[in-house]
Motif scaffolding. Structure first.
Motif, PDB file in Angstrom:
ATOM      1  N   LEU B  32     -31.950  10.258  24.415  1.00 56.99           N
ATOM      2  CA  LEU B  32     -32.966   9.546  23.646  1.00 56.99           C
ATOM      3  C   LEU B  32     -33.059   8.117  24.175  1.00 56.99           C
ATOM      4  CD1 LEU B  32     -33.873   9.676  19.982  1.00 56.99           C
ATOM      5  CD2 LEU B  32     -33.347   7.435  20.943  1.00 56.99           C
ATOM      6  N   ASN B  52     -25.983  11.409  21.261  1.00 62.55           N
ATOM      7  CA  ASN B  52     -25.818  10.468  20.144  1.00 62.55           C
ATOM      8  C   ASN B  52     -24.968   9.248  20.479  1.00 62.55           C
ATOM      9  OD1 ASN B  52     -26.983  12.745  18.980  1.00 62.55           O
ATOM     10  ND2 ASN B  52     -25.127  13.314  17.870  1.00 62.55           N
ATOM     11  N   MET B  69     -27.807   6.142  16.467  1.00 64.40           N
ATOM     12  CA  MET B  69     -28.205   7.552  16.498  1.00 64.40           C
ATOM     13  C   MET B  69     -27.144   8.329  15.738  1.00 64.40           C
ATOM     14  SD  MET B  69     -29.602   9.789  19.653  1.00 64.40           S
ATOM     15  CE  MET B  69     -30.470  11.317  19.326  1.00 64.40           C
ATOM     16  N   SER B  75     -32.862   8.670  15.156  1.00 59.47           N
ATOM     17  CA  SER B  75     -32.406   7.398  15.698  1.00 59.47           C
ATOM     18  C   SER B  75     -33.209   6.272  15.071  1.00 59.47           C
ATOM     19  CB  SER B  75     -32.582   7.360  17.216  1.00 59.47           C
ATOM     20  OG  SER B  75     -32.198   6.103  17.750  1.00 59.47           O
ATOM     21  N   CYS B  92     -40.253   5.653  21.588  1.00 58.34           N
ATOM     22  CA  CYS B  92     -39.060   6.474  21.676  1.00 58.34           C
ATOM     23  C   CYS B  92     -39.391   7.647  22.602  1.00 58.34           C
ATOM     24  CB  CYS B  92     -38.694   6.969  20.276  1.00 58.34           C
ATOM     25  SG  CYS B  92     -37.307   8.094  20.218  1.00 58.34           S
ATOM     26  N   SER B  94     -37.499  11.302  24.607  1.00 55.20           N
ATOM     27  CA  SER B  94     -36.310  12.155  24.742  1.00 55.20           C
ATOM     28  C   SER B  94     -36.441  13.030  25.972  1.00 55.20           C
ATOM     29  CB  SER B  94     -36.095  13.010  23.486  1.00 55.20           C
ATOM     30  OG  SER B  94     -37.095  14.005  23.342  1.00 55.20           O
TER      31      SER B  94
END
Lengths: 114, 116
Positions: B32, B52, B69, B75, B92, B94
């Protein structure tokens, strides 16, 4: 220090003609290059990419050229269409894999006129 | 899949207030990323996470910025206190884990932040 540079903030082209967007980079460790396209109020979306072992990659109307000695790449759109009007970001990364961070340029606003 | 989801889409706040931006990545993605877009600097990477865990926060401009996160599907990016120069669009993104060069990052629609 801007490692990926797009020196033309905007470009205007007539429908049907070729659009050429340019990008320069300074980090010789970059080995993979991407172009993203962004419409207003949306996030960037992946358009086309090229590995440093190639000098050209084509996908339909879009072709990316890489000149490693000059540390320069360009995106050609032929023929340009009004729907291509968007901001185009050049990006580069070191190494394979989805987790490697991308370094982006400042973007070029392309306007395709009727 | 719904793609990367960000909230709010627009945020207007006054200088000195705390701002929290939220992101839900694509399910199954291991990475992320938080970016900030400005006219002068384009898309700047602020921080990114792998499973994370923050991996690189060198792009976070100041201690006023923090990101967390707590789990694989959520997050936050927090600015406290906010300043007018923080006004920008925050994205954001991913991406999945893979050894392939071809995998790319998938971006959310962004949060347009205006600090008065």
């Amino acid at each position: 220090d801007q490692q990926v540079k797009q020196n033309s903030p905007s470009l205007s082209v007539q429908e049907g003609r070729i659009s050429i967007l340019n990008c320069d980079y300074t980090n010789s460790m970059f080995d993979y290059f991407l172009w993203y396209k962004k419409y207003p109020a949306e996030g960037p979306t992946f358009l086309i990419s090229i590995s440093s072992i190639k000098d050209k990659n084509e996908d339909g109307r879009f072709t990316v050229f890489l000149n490693k000695s000059a540390k320069h790449l360009s995106l050609h759109i032929v023929p340009s269409q009004p729907g291509d009007s968007a901001v185009y970001f050049c990006a580069a990364k070191v190494g394979a894999g989805g987790g490697n961070k991308l370094t982006f340029g400042t973007g070029t606003q392309l306007k395709v006129e009727l | 899949d719904a793609g990367v989801i960000q909230s709010p889409r627009h945020e207007v706040t006054e200088m000195g207030q705390e701002v929290t931006l939220r992101c839900k990545p694509i399910s199954g993605h291991d990475y992320l990323f938080w970016y900030r877009q400005t006219m002068m600097r384009g898309l700047e990477l602020l921080i990114y996470f792998n499973n994370n865990v923050p991996i690189d926060d060198s792009g976070m401009p100041e201690d006023r910025f923090s990101a967390k996160m707590p789990n694989a599907s959520f997050s936050t990016l927090k600015i406290q206190p906010s300043e007018p120069r923080d006004s920008a669009v925050y994205f954001c993104a991913s991406s999945p884990w893979t050894r392939l060069y071809t995998d790319t990052q998938y971006f959310g629609p962004g949060t347009r932040l205006t600090v008065l």
